[in-house]
Design a protein around this motif. Sequence first.
Motif, PDB file in Angstrom:
ATOM      1  N   ALA A  80       0.823  -1.214   0.000  1.00 52.71           N
ATOM      2  CA  ALA A  80       0.000   0.000   0.000  1.00 52.71           C
ATOM      3  C   ALA A  80       0.853   1.259   0.000  1.00 52.71           C
ATOM      4  O   ALA A  80       0.480   2.276  -0.610  1.00 52.71           O
ATOM      5  CB  ALA A  80      -0.945  -0.004   1.198  1.00 52.71           C
ATOM      6  N   SER A  81       2.004   1.219   0.667  1.00 55.02           N
ATOM      7  CA  SER A  81       2.857   2.407   0.723  1.00 55.02           C
ATOM      8  C   SER A  81       3.438   2.772  -0.637  1.00 55.02           C
ATOM      9  O   SER A  81       3.846   3.917  -0.859  1.00 55.02           O
ATOM     10  CB  SER A  81       3.993   2.193   1.720  1.00 55.02           C
ATOM     11  OG  SER A  81       4.818   1.110   1.321  1.00 55.02           O
ATOM     12  N   GLU A  82       3.475   1.798  -1.555  1.00 52.72           N
ATOM     13  CA  GLU A  82       3.984   2.062  -2.903  1.00 52.72           C
ATOM     14  C   GLU A  82       2.864   2.460  -3.866  1.00 52.72           C
ATOM     15  O   GLU A  82       3.139   2.769  -5.027  1.00 52.72           O
ATOM     16  CB  GLU A  82       4.698   0.809  -3.441  1.00 52.72           C
ATOM     17  CG  GLU A  82       5.862   0.344  -2.567  1.00 52.72           C
ATOM     18  CD  GLU A  82       6.926   1.419  -2.431  1.00 52.72           C
ATOM     19  OE1 GLU A  82       7.237   2.080  -3.450  1.00 52.72           O
ATOM     20  OE2 GLU A  82       7.446   1.599  -1.314  1.00 52.72           O
ATOM     21  N   ARG A  83       1.639   2.441  -3.388  1.00 47.66           N
ATOM     22  CA  ARG A  83       0.501   2.749  -4.270  1.00 47.66           C
ATOM     23  C   ARG A  83      -0.061   4.149  -4.012  1.00 47.66           C
ATOM     24  O   ARG A  83      -1.172   4.460  -4.455  1.00 47.66           O
ATOM     25  CB  ARG A  83      -0.600   1.700  -4.097  1.00 47.66           C
ATOM     26  CG  ARG A  83      -0.173   0.270  -4.465  1.00 47.66           C
ATOM     27  CD  ARG A  83      -1.386  -0.620  -4.688  1.00 47.66           C
ATOM     28  NE  ARG A  83      -2.261  -0.655  -3.532  1.00 47.66           N
ATOM     29  CZ  ARG A  83      -2.205  -1.552  -2.554  1.00 47.66           C
ATOM     30  NH1 ARG A  83      -1.271  -2.499  -2.577  1.00 47.66           N
ATOM     31  NH2 ARG A  83      -3.048  -1.514  -1.530  1.00 47.66           N
ATOM     32  N   ILE A  84       0.667   4.971  -3.334  1.00 43.80           N
ATOM     33  CA  ILE A  84       0.194   6.332  -3.055  1.00 43.80           C
ATOM     34  C   ILE A  84       0.155   7.132  -4.352  1.00 43.80           C
ATOM     35  O   ILE A  84       1.098   7.114  -5.155  1.00 43.80           O
ATOM     36  CB  ILE A  84       1.130   7.028  -2.045  1.00 43.80           C
ATOM     37  CG1 ILE A  84       0.992   6.398  -0.667  1.00 43.80           C
ATOM     38  CG2 ILE A  84       0.845   8.512  -1.981  1.00 43.80           C
ATOM     39  CD1 ILE A  84      -0.226   6.845   0.094  1.00 43.80           C
ATOM     40  N   ARG A  85      -0.924   7.852  -4.546  1.00 42.02           N
ATOM     41  CA  ARG A  85      -1.059   8.738  -5.702  1.00 42.02           C
ATOM     42  C   ARG A  85      -1.750  10.024  -5.257  1.00 42.02           C
ATOM     43  O   ARG A  85      -2.554  10.011  -4.316  1.00 42.02           O
ATOM     44  CB  ARG A  85      -1.868   8.066  -6.816  1.00 42.02           C
ATOM     45  CG  ARG A  85      -1.974   8.886  -8.093  1.00 42.02           C
ATOM     46  CD  ARG A  85      -2.792   8.162  -9.171  1.00 42.02           C
ATOM     47  NE  ARG A  85      -2.909   8.965 -10.375  1.00 42.02           N
ATOM     48  CZ  ARG A  85      -3.842   9.911 -10.553  1.00 42.02           C
ATOM     49  NH1 ARG A  85      -4.755  10.140  -9.604  1.00 42.02           N
ATOM     50  NH2 ARG A  85      -3.870  10.612 -11.663  1.00 42.02           N
TER      51      ARG A  85
END
Length: 474
Positions: A143-148
């Motif tokens: 989830a931390s890599e899916r921030i937009r």
Amino acid sequence: MFESIADRRLPLLLVLILLLAGCASAPERVDYRATGVFPEPPEIADNVAFWRNVYASWSRGEVAIHDNEHLGVVYEVARLPGPVREGYTPEQRDFVQARRLYHQRRLADLEIKHASGQRLSRDERELRDRLVSAGGPNAVAGASERIRVQRGLRERFHRGLEISGRYDAIFRDIMRTHGVPEDLAYLPHVESSFQLNARSGVGAAGVWQFMPATGREYMRVTSAVDERLDPVIAADAAARYLRNAHNRLGSWPLAVTSYNHGVGGMLNARAQFGDDFGAIARNYRGRAFGFSSRNFYASFLAAREVASQPHRHFPEGVRFAQPLQEDRLILRRDLLATDVARHYGVSVPQLADLNLAWRDPVRNGQATLPAGSTVWLPRGALHRVAGHPEPRAILVAQTTPPRAAAPPAPPARPAASRVAPAQAPVRHHVVQPNENLYRVALRYELSVDELRRLNQMAPNDNTIRVGQRLRISG
């Protein structure tokens, strides 16, 4: 409404009068949810709601920090510091980056604790539950890599609605002519927010955002004329593209998505998941099928909903532009812009303002307008010259010899102008590159249905080929 009238015990006649008045004043428009032409699979419901907020709720001064796969998970809607401009100020850029890092750290801590079975705080449990609810047990991982970050577009969408008043009627007519759903006229809200000179970083141009290569398949894209920038010509091209895409893909969710991802890409997606667009949006991992492609259909559905109910989403009101009223001219021969301007008593700068497809070589007289080009004239210009009460199109020609494939030129006029109104249409027309049934019909002041009838074509058949002889009279 019905209950409030009944509660006041108004006379039945007055109730009927009020109901009839309400029906008469409301524009007749099909309910966007009732047709079934553009279904909304449950898998993309959160995505549609997200884009509805982007278009109608979140302003340019707000940014939504969210999960880029599960759009129902919005971590924060933050207010930008300082003045609101088209781009970020340095202060705002730093602010957005700081908020992004805050949520990334928060999610990274959650991922570690969740994976190792550590006890979670109340806030962490709530965050975990939101992710699991949106994407299942595996949604916490990564989830931390899916921030937009998505900036709101409310003001831009509102302005696009106002501009759309100029084009909506003719766009819908074009869609109907090509046998595709008329609500495809809403696509420019997604592509460009109806910014007439919109250009993307990858080369797409105009309201309909055609790439150069695709544009050349459906219209003229040259150093002299770039018809991608003419909203009406590009709308006709978009209708033909979408009709062809639907014929190959078999569903409108796939065809609409192909406008962003290409027909080939969507054929690959269909080969894996069939017509299940919900599964495609959730699971397809084709090359270049990224955030934009995955969300294109959902953003179209949201734009369609917002644009079809403007007063619900913009209670401050929308001042729609007046519908397009300029006269349309189709050139029979190559002409300079100065020739057209002189013949119709207008200036070249006036014409250039109306003809967005003209590039600098045409504007400054270094290149001619090709035969078959559309030229928009100030309203009434055709009437003043041609004496036609309500002309749809006038064909004009130079007095120089005609090109081999073009219809014969009319006799030259002794007047000083090098331009002369056309005589009666010839009996046949030879189809040229970049022509379509709509353009040929317009050229000879026929309806598409009349042209089909003259050539014994089936209803909704728009297929013609270069070199084909079409009967245009008799």
